[in-house]
Design a protein around this motif. Structure first.
Motif, PDB file in Angstrom:
ATOM      1  N   LEU A  23     150.496 150.332 -15.085  1.00 35.74           N
ATOM      2  CA  LEU A  23     151.350 150.053 -14.335  1.00 35.74           C
ATOM      3  C   LEU A  23     152.663 149.953 -14.781  1.00 35.74           C
ATOM      4  O   LEU A  23     153.213 149.221 -15.583  1.00 35.74           O
ATOM      5  N   ILE A  25     156.559 149.318 -14.088  1.00 34.02           N
ATOM      6  CA  ILE A  25     157.390 148.469 -13.080  1.00 34.02           C
ATOM      7  C   ILE A  25     158.855 148.517 -13.652  1.00 34.02           C
ATOM      8  O   ILE A  25     158.986 148.270 -14.516  1.00 34.02           O
ATOM      9  N   SER A 109     156.321 141.843  -6.485  1.00 40.05           N
ATOM     10  CA  SER A 109     155.762 143.122  -5.969  1.00 40.05           C
ATOM     11  C   SER A 109     155.911 143.158  -4.504  1.00 40.05           C
ATOM     12  O   SER A 109     155.855 142.152  -4.073  1.00 40.05           O
ATOM     13  N   ASN A 110     156.385 144.253  -3.854  1.00 36.67           N
ATOM     14  CA  ASN A 110     156.493 144.337  -2.518  1.00 36.67           C
ATOM     15  C   ASN A 110     157.937 143.857  -1.877  1.00 36.67           C
ATOM     16  O   ASN A 110     157.897 144.045  -0.674  1.00 36.67           O
ATOM     17  N   ASN A 111     158.594 143.319  -2.801  1.00 32.80           N
ATOM     18  CA  ASN A 111     159.884 142.696  -2.364  1.00 32.80           C
ATOM     19  C   ASN A 111     159.858 142.004  -1.171  1.00 32.80           C
ATOM     20  O   ASN A 111     160.636 142.396  -0.140  1.00 32.80           O
ATOM     21  N   ILE A 125     149.312 143.930  -4.566  1.00 31.65           N
ATOM     22  CA  ILE A 125     149.200 145.164  -4.499  1.00 31.65           C
ATOM     23  C   ILE A 125     147.961 145.824  -5.013  1.00 31.65           C
ATOM     24  O   ILE A 125     147.235 144.847  -5.446  1.00 31.65           O
ATOM     25  N   VAL A 127     145.674 148.539  -7.426  1.00 24.94           N
ATOM     26  CA  VAL A 127     145.953 149.384  -8.422  1.00 24.94           C
ATOM     27  C   VAL A 127     144.464 150.076  -8.515  1.00 24.94           C
ATOM     28  O   VAL A 127     143.573 149.341  -8.827  1.00 24.94           O
ATOM     29  N   ALA A 131     149.819 153.715 -11.851  1.00 17.58           N
ATOM     30  CA  ALA A 131     150.873 153.402 -10.400  1.00 17.58           C
ATOM     31  C   ALA A 131     152.236 153.038 -10.857  1.00 17.58           C
ATOM     32  O   ALA A 131     152.352 152.570 -12.148  1.00 17.58           O
ATOM     33  N   SER A 132     153.125 153.081 -10.174  1.00 20.36           N
ATOM     34  CA  SER A 132     154.545 152.363 -10.143  1.00 20.36           C
ATOM     35  C   SER A 132     154.949 151.784  -9.048  1.00 20.36           C
ATOM     36  O   SER A 132     154.828 151.940  -7.901  1.00 20.36           O
ATOM     37  N   ILE A 133     155.727 150.739  -9.382  1.00 22.59           N
ATOM     38  CA  ILE A 133     156.221 149.911  -8.282  1.00 22.59           C
ATOM     39  C   ILE A 133     157.781 149.599  -8.830  1.00 22.59           C
ATOM     40  O   ILE A 133     158.053 149.531 -10.131  1.00 22.59           O
ATOM     41  N   SER A 134     158.636 149.156  -7.937  1.00 24.34           N
ATOM     42  CA  SER A 134     159.963 148.603  -8.333  1.00 24.34           C
ATOM     43  C   SER A 134     159.883 147.093  -7.602  1.00 24.34           C
ATOM     44  O   SER A 134     159.546 146.915  -6.700  1.00 24.34           O
ATOM     45  N   ILE A 135     160.555 146.191  -8.539  1.00 25.43           N
ATOM     46  CA  ILE A 135     160.846 144.851  -7.970  1.00 25.43           C
ATOM     47  C   ILE A 135     162.382 144.636  -7.930  1.00 25.43           C
ATOM     48  O   ILE A 135     162.903 144.810  -9.100  1.00 25.43           O
TER      49      ILE A 135
END
Length: 140
Positions: A23, A25, A109-111, A125, A127, A131-135
């Motif tokens: 993951l 981030i 996550s999901n802001n 989220i 998984v 995967a990649s996410i942005s916070i």
């Protein structure tokens, strides 16, 4: 009996095995290079967001102004909530001021938009593989 076992073995050969995932981030909107960024991945809503010892994966990385990237490896497929804190005073936790408001930046996550403390559900989220996410951090 042999034919049943052979059939099961044949069928399971075509079912992809669940594998550990990476993951990635990206933590955005750091206002300074002071301290560190703490990231924790939680599977248990009772331990989210403040019980760092209950995280299934954690990372600490030196802060830089702007954004940092963290890769957490070996996550089993599942549903998780991720929290990031800009620990500007480098004391290992989110510092709070008057009325319990955070003095340091944080995000999940999901802001989601925060009204009160972060909640597990809006941050969930799924998984299933890498995967990649942005916070995006919020400062009060």
């Amino acid at each position: 009996m042999k034919s049943v076992l052979a059939t099961i073995a044949l069928l399971t050969a075509f079912i992809p095995a669940a594998r550990a995932a990476d993951l990635t981030i990206t933590v955005e909107r750091l206002r300074s290079a002071s301290g560190a960024v703490l990231v924790a991945v939680h599977a248990d809503p009772a331990r989210f967001p403040s019980n760092w010892s209950g995280a299934v994966a954690m990372a600490r990385i030196a802060a830089v102004s702007g954004s940092v990237r963290v890769v957490l490896s070996g996550l089993a497929p599942g549903r998780y909530a991720v929290i990031a804190v800009h620990d500007e005073d480098d004391n290992g936790e989110m510092s709070k001021g008057a009325f319990g408001l955070p003095r340091e930046g944080f995000g999940t996550s999901n802001n989601p938009v925060f009204v009160g403390p972060p909640r597990f559900g809006p941050a969930l989220i799924t998984v299933t593989g890498d995967a990649s996410i942005s916070i995006r951090l919020v400062y009060f």
